[in-house]
Design a protein around this motif. Structure first.
Motif, PDB file in Angstrom:
ATOM      1  N   LYS A   8      -3.979  10.802  10.113  1.00  0.00           N
ATOM      2  CA  LYS A   8      -4.088   9.973   8.578  1.00  0.00           C
ATOM      3  C   LYS A   8      -5.267  10.650   7.752  1.00  0.00           C
ATOM      4  O   LYS A   8      -6.175  11.243   8.145  1.00  0.00           O
ATOM      5  CB  LYS A   8      -4.658   8.704   8.960  1.00  0.00           C
TER       6      LYS A   8
ATOM      7  N   TYR B 138      -1.708  -4.590   6.238  1.00  0.00           N
ATOM      8  CA  TYR B 138      -1.282  -3.498   5.115  1.00  0.00           C
ATOM      9  C   TYR B 138      -1.910  -2.217   5.792  1.00  0.00           C
ATOM     10  O   TYR B 138      -3.081  -2.091   6.051  1.00  0.00           O
ATOM     11  CB  TYR B 138      -1.502  -3.849   3.737  1.00  0.00           C
ATOM     12  N   ASP B 139      -1.451  -1.047   5.146  1.00  0.00           N
ATOM     13  CA  ASP B 139      -1.946   0.126   5.658  1.00  0.00           C
ATOM     14  C   ASP B 139      -2.836   0.718   4.544  1.00  0.00           C
ATOM     15  O   ASP B 139      -2.572   1.189   3.483  1.00  0.00           O
ATOM     16  CB  ASP B 139      -0.615   1.249   5.556  1.00  0.00           C
ATOM     17  N   ASP B 140      -3.849   0.771   4.793  1.00  0.00           N
ATOM     18  CA  ASP B 140      -5.129   1.223   3.867  1.00  0.00           C
ATOM     19  C   ASP B 140      -5.240   2.654   3.582  1.00  0.00           C
ATOM     20  O   ASP B 140      -5.912   2.944   2.820  1.00  0.00           O
ATOM     21  CB  ASP B 140      -6.408   0.462   4.370  1.00  0.00           C
ATOM     22  N   HIS B 141      -4.306   3.427   4.260  1.00  0.00           N
ATOM     23  CA  HIS B 141      -4.137   4.742   4.113  1.00  0.00           C
ATOM     24  C   HIS B 141      -3.045   4.952   2.899  1.00  0.00           C
ATOM     25  O   HIS B 141      -3.446   5.743   1.841  1.00  0.00           O
ATOM     26  CB  HIS B 141      -3.981   5.539   5.248  1.00  0.00           C
ATOM     27  N   HIS B 142      -2.164   4.401   3.011  1.00  0.00           N
ATOM     28  CA  HIS B 142      -0.955   4.308   2.027  1.00  0.00           C
ATOM     29  C   HIS B 142      -1.561   3.848   0.704  1.00  0.00           C
ATOM     30  O   HIS B 142      -1.517   4.232  -0.419  1.00  0.00           O
ATOM     31  CB  HIS B 142       0.499   3.907   2.506  1.00  0.00           C
TER      32      HIS B 142
ATOM     33  N   ASP C 184       7.865   4.754   4.973  1.00  0.00           N
ATOM     34  CA  ASP C 184       6.876   5.454   5.661  1.00  0.00           C
ATOM     35  C   ASP C 184       7.277   6.517   6.572  1.00  0.00           C
ATOM     36  O   ASP C 184       6.404   7.194   6.905  1.00  0.00           O
ATOM     37  CB  ASP C 184       6.173   4.258   6.277  1.00  0.00           C
TER      38      ASP C 184
END
Length: 390
Positions: free
Chosen positions: A3, A31-35, A72
């Motif tokens: 990531k 929720y994906d805090d990298h996207h 994703d």
């Protein structure tokens, strides 16, 4: 997959920082805090005038949209599409070089695309998936560039969106105003504005045709005014305006720059349904005149399986499959005549253990007056436990 680091935007005022932090805390824990990193969340906030309620609703809708489209993982699964290689070859677009901020520059050569040849053969879903694929790849490469600009803790001053160069050389009404293609293009444009807010810093349209103003008026009806304000239609001063943002060494020669590298986004062309390696994405028709032959060559890198299907519309046709490699050429499917009207002939799987070329050869030389029409489909797939042709 490793990531990317989490970004922390440093150029927000106190009110903006509070709204961003409140938004992050209000989103579902899944929720994906990298996207949905701070840069992306801030662009959603900006697109909705920093209204937290509207922004959260937009992000929740975006999460569902991404899940429905499987975005994703699109960089992994879309290359498996039978249309992928041809779409990449015949719809020329992608990142090329970087601008003066260090952000990848996106180039598209829409003028060399033949939309009718694509839309008539490729399903709408695959055409849209190509667009989403390029958007996700562009986002990934942009995030990688932003990592280099960020401090070790991920702190960054958001540099803004991407510089986008659109080459319209070859654009014409007769070719590009193909009715079935317009709704697909508009859906992609509207999707960009909704789901990729703030991705555009500046778009330069180079080599514009005279008809462009009418096209731009059509596109403007579905785009936000802030988006249309970021678009510049270049005139004679073209390259000078681009050079304010991009060094000439990152601009291809066909746009007035000095770069001629292998990644300069070559032109597209008319898609016939044939893939670069000789296979076909769907059934194609071919008329073979009297006293003539027709053949296709399928390039193989080894450990692959080739299969064909074909039918002959009336009368008969000779057919043979040959294998060509460093040792020479030999028949791997014995010559025979096939001839029942509409009957599909399907060959067995032929395995290529090593690098070489399958040659599919149809023979109509024995017919003195009659042309023959075949419908054929050729596929090539990987095979881990491939066996030798012999």
């Amino acid at each position: 997959m490793q990531k990317q680091k989490k970004f922390h935007i440093k150029n927000l005022d106190d009110d903006q920082r509070k709204k961003l932090d409140d938004l992050k805390s209000s989103l579902p824990s899944a929720y994906d805090d990298h996207h949905y990193n701070e840069i992306r969340l801030t662009r959603f906030l900006t697109a909705h005038y920093w209204d937290p309620v509207k922004t959260k609703a937009a992000i929740m809708e975006d999460m569902q949209w991404r899940q429905d489209k499987k975005l994703d993982t699109i960089l992994e699964w879309f290359p498996e599409s039978p249309y992928f290689e041809s779409l990449i070859a015949y719809f020329p677009s992608g990142n090329h070089g970087v601008d003066k901020r260090g952000i990848p520059v996106y180039i598209e050569r829409i003028g060399s695309v033949n939309p009718q040849s694509l839309v008539d053969i490729v399903p709408k879903e695959d055409l849209l998936n190509l667009h989403y694929y390029t958007m996700e790849l562009s986002e990934k490469e942009r995030d990688e560039a932003l990592e280099k600009l960020a401090d070790p803790a991920g702190g960054i001053v958001d540099p803004g969106g991407v510089i986008y160069l659109e080459d319209m050389s070859g654009f014409s009404i007769s070719t590009h105003f193909y009715a079935p293609a317009i709704p697909i293009a508009l859906e992609a444009l509207k999707g960009d504005e909704t789901h990729y807010p703030g991705i555009l810093q500046k778009m330069f349209i180079a080599n514009p045709p005279m008809i462009l103003s009418m096209c731009f008026n059509l596109i403007s009806t579905v785009l936000d005014k802030r988006t249309t304000d970021q678009i510049s239609i270049l005139g004679s001063e073209g390259i000078t305006e681009i050079e304010r943002y991009v060094d000439p060494s990152s601009i291809p020669k066909y746009l007035g720059g000095s770069c001629s590298c292998d990644r300069c986004i070559p032109p597209g062309g008319i898609y016939t349904g044939r893939n670069p390696n000789g296979t076909t994405a769907t059934f194609l028709k071919q008329t073979i005149p009297a006293k003539s032959t027709f053949e296709i060559r399928i390039e193989c890198h080894g450990h692959q399986i080739m299969n064909w299907k074909f039918s002959i519309a009336g009368h008969d046709i000779g057919f043979v499959v040959r294998w060509e490699d460093a040792d020479g050429t030999r028949d791997v499917w014995t010559y025979a005549k096939y001839g029942k009207d509409g009957e599909e002939e399907r060959g067995k799987d032929l395995v290529a253990e090593n690098r070489g070329t399958f040659i599919l050869h149809w023979d109509n030389t024995y017919s003195h007056f009659r042309s023959k029409e075949i419908s054929y489909h050729v596929t090539l797939r990987e095979q881990e436990d491939a066996h030798d042709l012999d």
